[in-house]
Design a protein around this motif. Sequence first.
Motif, PDB file in Angstrom:
ATOM      1  N   PRO A  59       0.847  -1.162   0.000  1.00 56.18           N
ATOM      2  CA  PRO A  59       0.000   0.000   0.000  1.00 56.18           C
ATOM      3  C   PRO A  59       0.898   1.233   0.000  1.00 56.18           C
ATOM      4  O   PRO A  59       1.507   1.544   1.004  1.00 56.18           O
ATOM      5  CB  PRO A  59      -0.751  -0.125   1.320  1.00 56.18           C
ATOM      6  N   ALA A  60       1.052   1.878  -1.121  1.00 57.90           N
ATOM      7  CA  ALA A  60       1.824   3.106  -1.119  1.00 57.90           C
ATOM      8  C   ALA A  60       1.081   4.066  -0.211  1.00 57.90           C
ATOM      9  O   ALA A  60      -0.134   4.063  -0.189  1.00 57.90           O
ATOM     10  CB  ALA A  60       1.887   3.648  -2.528  1.00 57.90           C
ATOM     11  N   ALA A  61       1.805   4.823   0.563  1.00 62.24           N
ATOM     12  CA  ALA A  61       1.124   5.776   1.421  1.00 62.24           C
ATOM     13  C   ALA A  61       0.597   6.883   0.520  1.00 62.24           C
ATOM     14  O   ALA A  61       1.228   7.895   0.318  1.00 62.24           O
ATOM     15  CB  ALA A  61       2.085   6.318   2.457  1.00 62.24           C
ATOM     16  N   GLU A  62      -0.578   6.614  -0.074  1.00 60.55           N
ATOM     17  CA  GLU A  62      -1.106   7.497  -1.098  1.00 60.55           C
ATOM     18  C   GLU A  62      -1.509   8.846  -0.516  1.00 60.55           C
ATOM     19  O   GLU A  62      -1.199   9.881  -1.060  1.00 60.55           O
ATOM     20  CB  GLU A  62      -2.344   6.869  -1.758  1.00 60.55           C
ATOM     21  N   ASP A  63      -2.219   8.778   0.550  1.00 63.32           N
ATOM     22  CA  ASP A  63      -2.799   9.988   1.082  1.00 63.32           C
ATOM     23  C   ASP A  63      -1.767  10.703   1.950  1.00 63.32           C
ATOM     24  O   ASP A  63      -1.389  10.222   3.013  1.00 63.32           O
ATOM     25  CB  ASP A  63      -4.040   9.602   1.904  1.00 63.32           C
ATOM     26  N   PRO A  64      -1.267  11.862   1.507  1.00 59.69           N
ATOM     27  CA  PRO A  64      -0.194  12.536   2.246  1.00 59.69           C
ATOM     28  C   PRO A  64      -0.616  12.931   3.661  1.00 59.69           C
ATOM     29  O   PRO A  64       0.218  12.954   4.566  1.00 59.69           O
ATOM     30  CB  PRO A  64       0.116  13.771   1.410  1.00 59.69           C
ATOM     31  N   PHE A  65      -1.905  13.214   3.823  1.00 65.43           N
ATOM     32  CA  PHE A  65      -2.370  13.556   5.162  1.00 65.43           C
ATOM     33  C   PHE A  65      -2.183  12.364   6.105  1.00 65.43           C
ATOM     34  O   PHE A  65      -1.653  12.490   7.212  1.00 65.43           O
ATOM     35  CB  PHE A  65      -3.846  13.981   5.117  1.00 65.43           C
ATOM     36  N   GLY A  66      -2.575  11.183   5.627  1.00 63.21           N
ATOM     37  CA  GLY A  66      -2.413   9.977   6.435  1.00 63.21           C
ATOM     38  C   GLY A  66      -0.947   9.728   6.745  1.00 63.21           C
ATOM     39  O   GLY A  66      -0.585   9.320   7.852  1.00 63.21           O
ATOM     40  N   LYS A  67      -0.112   9.993   5.754  1.00 64.84           N
ATOM     41  CA  LYS A  67       1.319   9.776   5.941  1.00 64.84           C
ATOM     42  C   LYS A  67       1.856  10.722   7.015  1.00 64.84           C
ATOM     43  O   LYS A  67       2.644  10.327   7.870  1.00 64.84           O
ATOM     44  CB  LYS A  67       2.024  10.015   4.607  1.00 64.84           C
ATOM     45  N   LEU A  68       1.393  11.966   6.938  1.00 65.24           N
ATOM     46  CA  LEU A  68       1.824  12.942   7.939  1.00 65.24           C
ATOM     47  C   LEU A  68       1.438  12.482   9.341  1.00 65.24           C
ATOM     48  O   LEU A  68       2.252  12.502  10.272  1.00 65.24           O
ATOM     49  CB  LEU A  68       1.169  14.302   7.637  1.00 65.24           C
ATOM     50  N   ILE A  69       0.188  12.034   9.482  1.00 66.06           N
ATOM     51  CA  ILE A  69      -0.295  11.598  10.789  1.00 66.06           C
ATOM     52  C   ILE A  69       0.550  10.433  11.316  1.00 66.06           C
ATOM     53  O   ILE A  69       1.003  10.427  12.460  1.00 66.06           O
ATOM     54  CB  ILE A  69      -1.770  11.145  10.681  1.00 66.06           C
ATOM     55  N   LEU A  70       0.775   9.447  10.435  1.00 64.10           N
ATOM     56  CA  LEU A  70       1.512   8.261  10.874  1.00 64.10           C
ATOM     57  C   LEU A  70       2.963   8.595  11.208  1.00 64.10           C
ATOM     58  O   LEU A  70       3.501   8.140  12.221  1.00 64.10           O
ATOM     59  CB  LEU A  70       1.443   7.189   9.790  1.00 64.10           C
ATOM     60  N   GLN A  71       3.574   9.412  10.372  1.00 63.37           N
ATOM     61  CA  GLN A  71       4.972   9.765  10.648  1.00 63.37           C
ATOM     62  C   GLN A  71       5.080  10.614  11.920  1.00 63.37           C
ATOM     63  O   GLN A  71       6.023  10.467  12.681  1.00 63.37           O
ATOM     64  CB  GLN A  71       5.569  10.502   9.455  1.00 63.37           C
ATOM     65  N   ALA A  72       4.071  11.470  12.119  1.00 65.45           N
ATOM     66  CA  ALA A  72       4.076  12.279  13.336  1.00 65.45           C
ATOM     67  C   ALA A  72       4.074  11.368  14.566  1.00 65.45           C
ATOM     68  O   ALA A  72       4.818  11.579  15.523  1.00 65.45           O
ATOM     69  CB  ALA A  72       2.869  13.204  13.354  1.00 65.45           C
TER      70      ALA A  72
ATOM     71  N   LEU B 244       2.650  12.861  20.766  1.00 64.30           N
ATOM     72  CA  LEU B 244       1.474  13.509  20.183  1.00 64.30           C
ATOM     73  C   LEU B 244       0.234  12.617  20.195  1.00 64.30           C
ATOM     74  O   LEU B 244      -0.844  13.043  19.788  1.00 64.30           O
ATOM     75  CB  LEU B 244       1.768  13.926  18.729  1.00 64.30           C
ATOM     76  N   ALA B 245       0.407  11.365  20.651  1.00 64.61           N
ATOM     77  CA  ALA B 245      -0.703  10.403  20.561  1.00 64.61           C
ATOM     78  C   ALA B 245      -1.999  10.946  21.148  1.00 64.61           C
ATOM     79  O   ALA B 245      -3.058  10.884  20.522  1.00 64.61           O
ATOM     80  CB  ALA B 245      -0.310   9.096  21.240  1.00 64.61           C
ATOM     81  N   ALA B 246      -1.901  11.513  22.354  1.00 65.70           N
ATOM     82  CA  ALA B 246      -3.123  11.964  23.023  1.00 65.70           C
ATOM     83  C   ALA B 246      -3.798  13.086  22.234  1.00 65.70           C
ATOM     84  O   ALA B 246      -5.022  13.092  22.067  1.00 65.70           O
ATOM     85  CB  ALA B 246      -2.785  12.442  24.435  1.00 65.70           C
ATOM     86  N   GLU B 247      -2.976  14.018  21.719  1.00 67.57           N
ATOM     87  CA  GLU B 247      -3.528  15.122  20.929  1.00 67.57           C
ATOM     88  C   GLU B 247      -4.239  14.618  19.687  1.00 67.57           C
ATOM     89  O   GLU B 247      -5.324  15.069  19.334  1.00 67.57           O
ATOM     90  CB  GLU B 247      -2.395  16.071  20.498  1.00 67.57           C
ATOM     91  N   LEU B 248      -3.585  13.658  19.001  1.00 68.87           N
ATOM     92  CA  LEU B 248      -4.168  13.128  17.777  1.00 68.87           C
ATOM     93  C   LEU B 248      -5.468  12.404  18.077  1.00 68.87           C
ATOM     94  O   LEU B 248      -6.435  12.485  17.342  1.00 68.87           O
ATOM     95  CB  LEU B 248      -3.188  12.183  17.083  1.00 68.87           C
TER      96      LEU B 248
ATOM     97  N   GLU C 111       5.592  20.499  18.370  1.00 67.06           N
ATOM     98  CA  GLU C 111       4.586  21.577  18.375  1.00 67.06           C
ATOM     99  C   GLU C 111       4.298  22.032  16.952  1.00 67.06           C
ATOM    100  O   GLU C 111       3.162  22.208  16.558  1.00 67.06           O
ATOM    101  CB  GLU C 111       5.068  22.786  19.199  1.00 67.06           C
ATOM    102  N   LYS C 112       5.380  22.216  16.194  1.00 67.94           N
ATOM    103  CA  LYS C 112       5.212  22.716  14.834  1.00 67.94           C
ATOM    104  C   LYS C 112       4.422  21.709  13.991  1.00 67.94           C
ATOM    105  O   LYS C 112       3.528  22.068  13.231  1.00 67.94           O
ATOM    106  CB  LYS C 112       6.593  22.971  14.227  1.00 67.94           C
ATOM    107  N   ILE C 113       4.786  20.428  14.160  1.00 70.07           N
ATOM    108  CA  ILE C 113       4.099  19.383  13.397  1.00 70.07           C
ATOM    109  C   ILE C 113       2.617  19.342  13.782  1.00 70.07           C
ATOM    110  O   ILE C 113       1.739  19.214  12.934  1.00 70.07           O
ATOM    111  CB  ILE C 113       4.759  18.016  13.680  1.00 70.07           C
ATOM    112  N   LEU C 114       2.379  19.463  15.078  1.00 74.32           N
ATOM    113  CA  LEU C 114       1.001  19.405  15.549  1.00 74.32           C
ATOM    114  C   LEU C 114       0.178  20.549  14.950  1.00 74.32           C
ATOM    115  O   LEU C 114      -0.966  20.362  14.531  1.00 74.32           O
ATOM    116  CB  LEU C 114       0.955  19.472  17.084  1.00 74.32           C
ATOM    117  N   LEU C 115       0.787  21.704  14.870  1.00 74.70           N
ATOM    118  CA  LEU C 115       0.112  22.867  14.286  1.00 74.70           C
ATOM    119  C   LEU C 115      -0.263  22.573  12.836  1.00 74.70           C
ATOM    120  O   LEU C 115      -1.377  22.818  12.386  1.00 74.70           O
ATOM    121  CB  LEU C 115       1.058  24.067  14.354  1.00 74.70           C
ATOM    122  N   GLU C 116       0.707  22.021  12.146  1.00 75.87           N
ATOM    123  CA  GLU C 116       0.508  21.646  10.744  1.00 75.87           C
ATOM    124  C   GLU C 116      -0.673  20.672  10.620  1.00 75.87           C
ATOM    125  O   GLU C 116      -1.530  20.818   9.763  1.00 75.87           O
ATOM    126  CB  GLU C 116       1.800  20.973  10.272  1.00 75.87           C
TER     127      GLU C 116
END
Length: 581
Positions: free
Chosen positions: A430-443, A450-454, A513-518
């Motif tokens: 499964p290519a990480a197609e959806d960049p948003f999903g990729k961002l979340i997982l990499q974060a 960040l787990a609790a925030e997410l 913090e910066k990633i979370l803002l993003e």
Amino acid sequence: MVNLREVAIRLREVINIVDLVSEYVALKKVGRNYVGLCPFHTESKPSFTVSEEKQIFRCFGCGAGGDAIGFYMRISGLSFPEAVRELAQRYHLPLPRGDSGEGKKYDRLYRVNEKALRFFRHLLKSAPEAEIAREHLREREISESTAENFALGYAPAEGSALAAHLRLSGVDLALAEEAGLILPREDGSYYDRFRGRLIFPLRDQQGRVVAFAGRILGPGEPKYLNSPETPVYHKSRYLYGLYEARSPIRERGFGLVVEGYFDLLSLWEKGIRNVVATCGTALTREHARLLKRLLRTWYLVFDGDEAGRRAAYRALGIFFQEGIFPRVVFLPQGEDPDSLVRRFGPEAMEELLPKARSPESFLVDYVRQAFPPDPEGKSAAVAEVRKILSGVPDPVIRYEYARRVAEGLDVPERFLLESPPQPTPPTSTPAAEDPFGKLILQALLHHPSLAAELKALRVEDLLRDPSQQSLYLRLLEALEEGCPPERFSPEDPELQSLYSELFFSPFPEDSAEKILLEIKESVLRRRFRERERERFLREIKEAESSGRKEDLARLLKAYADLCLERSIKRRGEGVYESFSS
Ligand SMILES: [Zn+2]
């Protein structure tokens, strides 16, 4: 008391993936990583990479990837629990005694499915409203004994009959929801996933009910509805009828692969029982592996039309990668296995088997028809066959097929053997197609804090890629249980690949913090779009039902623009642009 997942965490501590992989692959140190020839596909230049630092492997040719446990699962064809048990023995780790927590949970899912099966089954046999389903089976000439054998059932049209039944029999409805049987309403009550449908229980190889499929009776969409993926049901590893057909397949020494539920049931009804069905799922390597474990002689019996030929061609490529070379049965134009045996009897099918095409002659015919008969067409046809043959693991067999196909295409066989410019396309990555999903997982990987925030942001319902979504939920669960991300081991080979890809992908070295803002900005944008989409769909429906044609055209155009804009955004470049969508 330890459970298997804890054993997996311990294994990740004690195994050095470089040592484990070295038992199977000759590795060479290049820079910070080790490389070698991929054991999962055929290649002449090494694209198989092992990172000692990250304790994961990834093949940049075929997309296989994962941790030490994932590698062992793939190389020895084991499930996650099997691989963990074997490795634990090799590395002298204590195994859970008796039932593991995971095991208990699986058992509970099987039990709730079993309850639903009895409910559906009982209704099909005796409920007056199920007459429409019984009539459907009679029309299709499916006898009561075949229906019994496959435990066919009926799901009532009323919205929450199963939910009510399960509640009354003391089932935890959250569990039934996890099993994919019921869905929550906003007010906290539940409604049934399957309504007004003929029900096919899907059983695993031990005969346990893992999921259901339901066929609509009368008009409506979709024609077939399936349970979602659950801890006990993985579409890419499930073939209909495998449990029931195992002994007939072994007895006859070969098996047939058909496409539909009713193809299988009709053949069974007429006495041809060595059959499994793909049922709407594209064939995967996991499927091919399951079949290979049973035996190696298979016939693909797909519809005689263009779509059927294409499906057979695709399936052939996948079987080749697992070292299976099925023959292809051509049905008369316009027939499927179901219609064929009902019209002409089982003899009609039996007579077609000796006439089945060899894989090489099917390949030659297929590419000859698919490409124009000029030099460019021939070149494309050769490239196509070369791609398929490059997946054959055994070089002798690969050569032999190349020789035969070369004859058919009238080219020197070396044209079919030279390594293709492009490696075999990944079939299960499964290519990480959806960049948003990729961002979340990499974060989560880089900033577990960040787990609790997410979790509070409830991002899971914004993840559109099901693999990303399930990896996210598993990872979150693991983090909550105190397992650090680098010791987390996904149980599914597909998720293993996705997981390793995330580790190998670059990630900005920004603060949490910066990633979370993003992330928060992306979430807002996405929620807004989601609402916008829903509003459009509602208005389109209204315009449609009230016959306002001009409004409808305008809305459809605007909606198409919205979707287009989104897909362009999703393909954006640059790290951060591609993160937001
Ligand atoms: Zn590979």
